[in-house]
Design a protein around this motif. Structure first.
Motif, short mmCIF file in Angstrom:
data_model
loop_
_atom_site.label_atom_id
_atom_site.label_comp_id
_atom_site.label_asym_id
_atom_site.label_seq_id
_atom_site.Cartn_x
_atom_site.Cartn_y
_atom_site.Cartn_z
N GLU A 138 0.73 -0.02 20.91
CA GLU A 138 2.19 -0.27 20.78
C GLU A 138 2.11 -1.36 19.60
O GLU A 138 3.26 -1.34 19.00
N VAL A 139 0.82 -1.74 18.81
CA VAL A 139 0.91 -2.61 17.89
C VAL A 139 0.39 -1.89 16.75
O VAL A 139 0.63 -2.49 15.49
N GLU A 140 -0.32 -1.11 16.61
CA GLU A 140 -1.08 -0.39 15.55
C GLU A 140 -0.15 -0.14 14.33
O GLU A 140 -0.56 0.00 13.22
N GLY A 141 1.04 0.34 14.70
CA GLY A 141 1.95 1.03 13.46
C GLY A 141 2.30 -0.10 12.71
O GLY A 141 2.71 -0.18 11.59
N ASP A 142 2.65 -1.43 13.51
CA ASP A 142 2.92 -2.47 12.35
C ASP A 142 1.66 -3.03 11.85
O ASP A 142 1.48 -3.85 10.64
N LEU A 143 0.34 -3.35 12.59
CA LEU A 143 -0.79 -3.78 12.23
C LEU A 143 -1.46 -3.18 11.02
O LEU A 143 -2.04 -3.71 10.04
N ILE A 144 -1.58 -1.78 11.03
CA ILE A 144 -2.39 -1.06 10.12
C ILE A 144 -1.88 -1.33 8.75
O ILE A 144 -2.64 -1.81 7.62
N PRO A 145 -0.67 -1.44 8.28
CA PRO A 145 -0.03 -1.56 7.19
C PRO A 145 -0.48 -2.99 6.60
O PRO A 145 -0.66 -3.16 5.46
N GLN A 146 -0.37 -3.79 7.38
CA GLN A 146 -0.69 -5.30 7.32
C GLN A 146 -2.00 -5.46 6.84
O GLN A 146 -2.48 -6.13 5.68
N ILE A 147 -3.08 -4.87 7.56
CA ILE A 147 -4.40 -4.81 7.30
C ILE A 147 -4.65 -4.17 6.03
O ILE A 147 -5.61 -4.73 5.42
N VAL A 148 -4.15 -2.80 5.83
CA VAL A 148 -4.58 -2.11 4.75
C VAL A 148 -4.12 -2.84 3.46
O VAL A 148 -4.71 -2.78 2.41
N GLU A 149 -2.85 -3.54 3.55
CA GLU A 149 -2.50 -4.23 2.20
C GLU A 149 -3.50 -5.39 1.99
O GLU A 149 -3.75 -5.59 0.57
N LYS A 150 -4.20 -5.99 2.78
CA LYS A 150 -5.10 -6.98 2.53
C LYS A 150 -6.57 -6.08 1.98
O LYS A 150 -6.94 -6.79 0.65
N ILE A 151 -6.88 -5.31 2.48
CA ILE A 151 -8.04 -4.54 1.88
C ILE A 151 -7.77 -4.02 0.63
O ILE A 151 -8.64 -4.01 -0.41
N VAL A 152 -6.67 -3.35 0.52
CA VAL A 152 -6.18 -2.43 -0.89
C VAL A 152 -6.21 -3.54 -2.03
O VAL A 152 -6.76 -3.54 -3.07
N THR A 153 -5.46 -4.94 -1.76
CA THR A 153 -5.58 -6.05 -2.65
C THR A 153 -7.00 -6.48 -3.04
O THR A 153 -7.28 -6.53 -4.37
N ASP A 154 -7.82 -6.38 -2.14
CA ASP A 154 -9.18 -6.99 -2.48
C ASP A 154 -9.72 -5.85 -3.16
O ASP A 154 -10.70 -6.32 -4.09
N ILE A 155 -9.73 -4.63 -2.98
CA ILE A 155 -10.14 -3.36 -3.82
C ILE A 155 -9.64 -3.46 -5.14
O ILE A 155 -10.27 -3.39 -6.16
N PHE A 156 -8.30 -3.81 -5.28
CA PHE A 156 -7.76 -4.05 -6.53
C PHE A 156 -8.41 -5.08 -7.42
O PHE A 156 -8.80 -4.77 -8.48
N GLN A 157 -8.52 -6.19 -6.83
CA GLN A 157 -9.06 -7.33 -7.43
C GLN A 157 -10.58 -7.20 -7.87
O GLN A 157 -10.82 -7.45 -9.00
N ALA A 158 -11.27 -6.28 -7.11
CA ALA A 158 -12.78 -6.25 -7.28
C ALA A 158 -12.67 -5.18 -8.57
O ALA A 158 -13.85 -5.29 -9.10
N SER A 159 -11.96 -4.20 -8.86
CA SER A 159 -12.44 -3.24 -9.62
C SER A 159 -11.39 -3.32 -10.93
O SER A 159 -11.92 -3.06 -11.81
N ALA A 160 -10.30 -4.14 -10.78
CA ALA A 160 -9.32 -4.45 -12.04
C ALA A 160 -9.54 -5.43 -12.63
O ALA A 160 -8.54 -5.98 -13.64
N SER A 161 -10.02 -6.51 -11.95
CA SER A 161 -10.10 -7.93 -12.13
C SER A 161 -11.40 -8.38 -12.68
O SER A 161 -12.26 -8.23 -11.68
N ASN A 162 -11.67 -9.27 -13.67
CA ASN A 162 -12.72 -9.63 -13.90
C ASN A 162 -13.17 -10.89 -13.46
O ASN A 162 -13.44 -11.78 -14.37
N TRP A 163 -12.87 -11.26 -12.24
CA TRP A 163 -12.96 -12.66 -11.72
C TRP A 163 -14.02 -12.61 -10.76
O TRP A 163 -14.44 -12.14 -10.14
#
Length: 163
Positions: A138-163
């Motif tokens: 009942e909730v995964e359709g809303d939760l998956i995009p929210q969780i994926v956004e967090k993961i993808v942001t972390d991947i972006f920062q790890a690969s494209a940012s020298n922080w």
């Protein structure tokens, strides 16, 4: 301050900075994202395409890199290794009040222009809590995009940012 900028510029160190927080070498022109299969014990049909598309989307929106099918200057591949729902909150009478959906992704990143910036395996995990009175489907359709956004942001920062 001007002397420091000139000294860095004179050393041949060139990195392109953007308002997105990315620091991408100016020679980088392309990126590629392989499909991320779901190898977790529990599988959601939404997860693999949502994750793959979100990773493509963040690089398309936040950089000037062009997407190619494979062999990009920045190349991503990996798999979903965990997709679980567990109790995360318990009431005083020991009934579950919250459940937590957790997603873990293993990513391999190749920077074709700077091999030292590549990584052979990094794990990214994120979660969202939801009311335990609701079923996961009942909730995964809303939760998956929210969780994926967090993961993808972390991947972006790890690969494209020298922080």
């Amino acid at each position: 301050m001007l002397a420091a900028v000139l000294a860095i510029d004179g050393c041949g160190l060139q990195v392109k900075y953007s308002l997105s927080g990315a620091s991408i070498p100016p020679d980088a022109k392309t990126f590629s994202v392989a499909y991320f299969p779901n190898n977790a014990a529990m599988v959601s049909p939404l997860l693999s395409p949502t994750l793959t598309d979100a990773l493509v989307d963040i690089f398309s929106r936040r950089t000037k890199l062009m997407q190619v099918e494979e062999g990009g200057d920045f190349a991503f591949e990996g798999e979903i290794t965990n997709y679980t729902s567990q109790t995360s909150g318990v009431s005083s009478d020991e009934y579950a009040t919250l459940n937590r959906l957790t997603i873990t992704v293993r990513v391999r990143f190749t920077n074709a222009l700077d091999e030292k910036a590549s990584w052979s395996s990094r794990t990214f995990t994120a979660y969202e809590d939801y009311n335990s009175e609701l079923l996961l489907n009942e909730v995964e359709g809303d939760l998956i995009p929210q969780i994926v956004e967090k993961i993808v942001t972390d991947i972006f920062q790890a690969s494209a940012s020298n922080w």
